[in-house]
Design a protein around this motif. Sequence first.
Motif, PDB file in Angstrom:
ATOM      1  N   GLN A   1     -14.053 -11.448  27.530  1.00  0.00           N
ATOM      2  CA  GLN A   1     -14.361 -10.514  26.460  1.00  0.00           C
ATOM      3  C   GLN A   1     -13.323 -10.680  25.352  1.00  0.00           C
ATOM      4  O   GLN A   1     -12.119 -10.669  25.618  1.00  0.00           O
ATOM      5  CB  GLN A   1     -14.350  -9.071  26.966  1.00  0.00           C
ATOM      6  CG  GLN A   1     -15.466  -8.758  27.964  1.00  0.00           C
ATOM      7  CD  GLN A   1     -15.400  -7.333  28.450  1.00  0.00           C
ATOM      8  OE1 GLN A   1     -14.469  -6.956  29.152  1.00  0.00           O
ATOM      9  NE2 GLN A   1     -16.395  -6.537  28.075  1.00  0.00           N
ATOM     10  N   LYS A   2     -13.807 -10.854  24.117  1.00  0.00           N
ATOM     11  CA  LYS A   2     -12.903 -11.041  22.983  1.00  0.00           C
ATOM     12  C   LYS A   2     -13.118  -9.928  21.968  1.00  0.00           C
ATOM     13  O   LYS A   2     -14.255  -9.548  21.668  1.00  0.00           O
ATOM     14  CB  LYS A   2     -13.132 -12.409  22.345  1.00  0.00           C
ATOM     15  CG  LYS A   2     -12.731 -13.566  23.261  1.00  0.00           C
ATOM     16  CD  LYS A   2     -12.725 -14.898  22.547  1.00  0.00           C
ATOM     17  CE  LYS A   2     -12.232 -16.010  23.470  1.00  0.00           C
ATOM     18  NZ  LYS A   2     -12.175 -17.329  22.790  1.00  0.00           N
TER      19      LYS A   2
ATOM     20  N   THR B   1      -8.210  -7.886  35.762  1.00  0.00           N
ATOM     21  CA  THR B   1      -8.334  -8.002  34.315  1.00  0.00           C
ATOM     22  C   THR B   1      -6.994  -8.418  33.719  1.00  0.00           C
ATOM     23  O   THR B   1      -5.994  -7.725  33.887  1.00  0.00           O
ATOM     24  CB  THR B   1      -8.784  -6.679  33.677  1.00  0.00           C
ATOM     25  OG1 THR B   1     -10.071  -6.318  34.199  1.00  0.00           O
ATOM     26  CG2 THR B   1      -8.884  -6.814  32.162  1.00  0.00           C
TER      27      THR B   1
ATOM     28  N   GLU C   1      -9.688 -10.760  26.805  1.00  0.00           N
ATOM     29  CA  GLU C   1      -9.577 -10.283  28.183  1.00  0.00           C
ATOM     30  C   GLU C   1     -10.280 -11.250  29.129  1.00  0.00           C
ATOM     31  O   GLU C   1     -11.416 -11.662  28.877  1.00  0.00           O
ATOM     32  CB  GLU C   1     -10.191  -8.893  28.326  1.00  0.00           C
ATOM     33  CG  GLU C   1      -9.339  -7.777  27.756  1.00  0.00           C
ATOM     34  CD  GLU C   1      -9.864  -6.401  28.120  1.00  0.00           C
ATOM     35  OE1 GLU C   1     -10.983  -6.318  28.678  1.00  0.00           O
ATOM     36  OE2 GLU C   1      -9.170  -5.403  27.838  1.00  0.00           O
TER      37      GLU C   1
ATOM     38  N   SER D   1      -5.204  -9.256  30.162  1.00  0.00           N
ATOM     39  CA  SER D   1      -5.404  -9.001  28.736  1.00  0.00           C
ATOM     40  C   SER D   1      -4.319  -9.704  27.924  1.00  0.00           C
ATOM     41  O   SER D   1      -3.134  -9.592  28.232  1.00  0.00           O
ATOM     42  CB  SER D   1      -5.379  -7.495  28.460  1.00  0.00           C
ATOM     43  OG  SER D   1      -5.586  -7.229  27.088  1.00  0.00           O
TER      44      SER D   1
ATOM     45  N   SER E   1     -17.372 -17.403  30.438  1.00  0.00           N
ATOM     46  CA  SER E   1     -18.255 -16.564  31.250  1.00  0.00           C
ATOM     47  C   SER E   1     -19.377 -17.370  31.885  1.00  0.00           C
ATOM     48  O   SER E   1     -20.168 -16.832  32.665  1.00  0.00           O
ATOM     49  CB  SER E   1     -18.840 -15.430  30.396  1.00  0.00           C
ATOM     50  OG  SER E   1     -17.804 -14.582  29.913  1.00  0.00           O
TER      51      SER E   1
ATOM     52  N   ASN F   1     -11.608 -11.335  32.896  1.00  0.00           N
ATOM     53  CA  ASN F   1     -11.939 -10.564  34.093  1.00  0.00           C
ATOM     54  C   ASN F   1     -12.295 -11.532  35.205  1.00  0.00           C
ATOM     55  O   ASN F   1     -13.265 -12.299  35.084  1.00  0.00           O
ATOM     56  CB  ASN F   1     -13.117  -9.620  33.824  1.00  0.00           C
ATOM     57  CG  ASN F   1     -12.787  -8.579  32.775  1.00  0.00           C
ATOM     58  OD1 ASN F   1     -12.132  -7.589  33.048  1.00  0.00           O
ATOM     59  ND2 ASN F   1     -13.232  -8.827  31.544  1.00  0.00           N
TER      60      ASN F   1
END
Length: 231
Positions: A45-46, A11, A60, A13, A37, A62
């Motif tokens: 992921q926002k 991950t 983020e 960030s 994604s 991943n």
Amino acid sequence: TSVVMPGATVTLSCKVTASETGSVQWFKETSDIPLSSDNNSYLIQKFPPSSEHPLVSIAELNILHFDSENVGRYHCIADYVEPILEERSVDILLSILDLPMIHSGDLKILVGEEVHITCTISGNEEYEKHEINWYLNEEPMDQSKTKTTTNNSVLTSVLLMSNTTFYDGGIYRCEGKYLPTNGSEPISLYSTINITVMGFETQPIAQNISMGEELRLSCIFVGASVSEVFW
């Protein structure tokens, strides 16, 4: 540079603090296409500004099931709207190293058996293999019990044990040390196996007794569960 284990989830960030932010995106290498994604290898992921943190935007990245195809440099790029439109980026270089490989699973052996345990490590362009050390229950082992050889890019250490006793049971750790080619601090990775030593403990081992004297013999099987012990 960060070292990642094969198969791990990584991950990354990126947190941006500004009065107003246009976008925060992740890129790989020199590609001008942002990661998304839609690729099964990534999960984006926002987290936009909230009432609790009105000036903070977070993106983020991943990376799922990290493998050799994921090795490389990743960029987080943020567009600031105020006070002026500008672009700032942060670079993160990810590399991959395999854990030391112990060529055996957990073992159950009998007292007195001879055991050979092999462990190998290999380096890559960023990290050179350096040395292998063995530990038993977190304590350094006598390295004279090992034999180390090098073949191309693989360093091999064989731990040799003969006339094993109950004291040889426990958690064995093969620890490989790697030296970064850029001169930074070395890193250590390790793998472990559990060795259970099984056998009989009899008491007394030897004893002289007089005629008519009472004698009590004890026989214990150590290292595994058994249903019955016979005399």
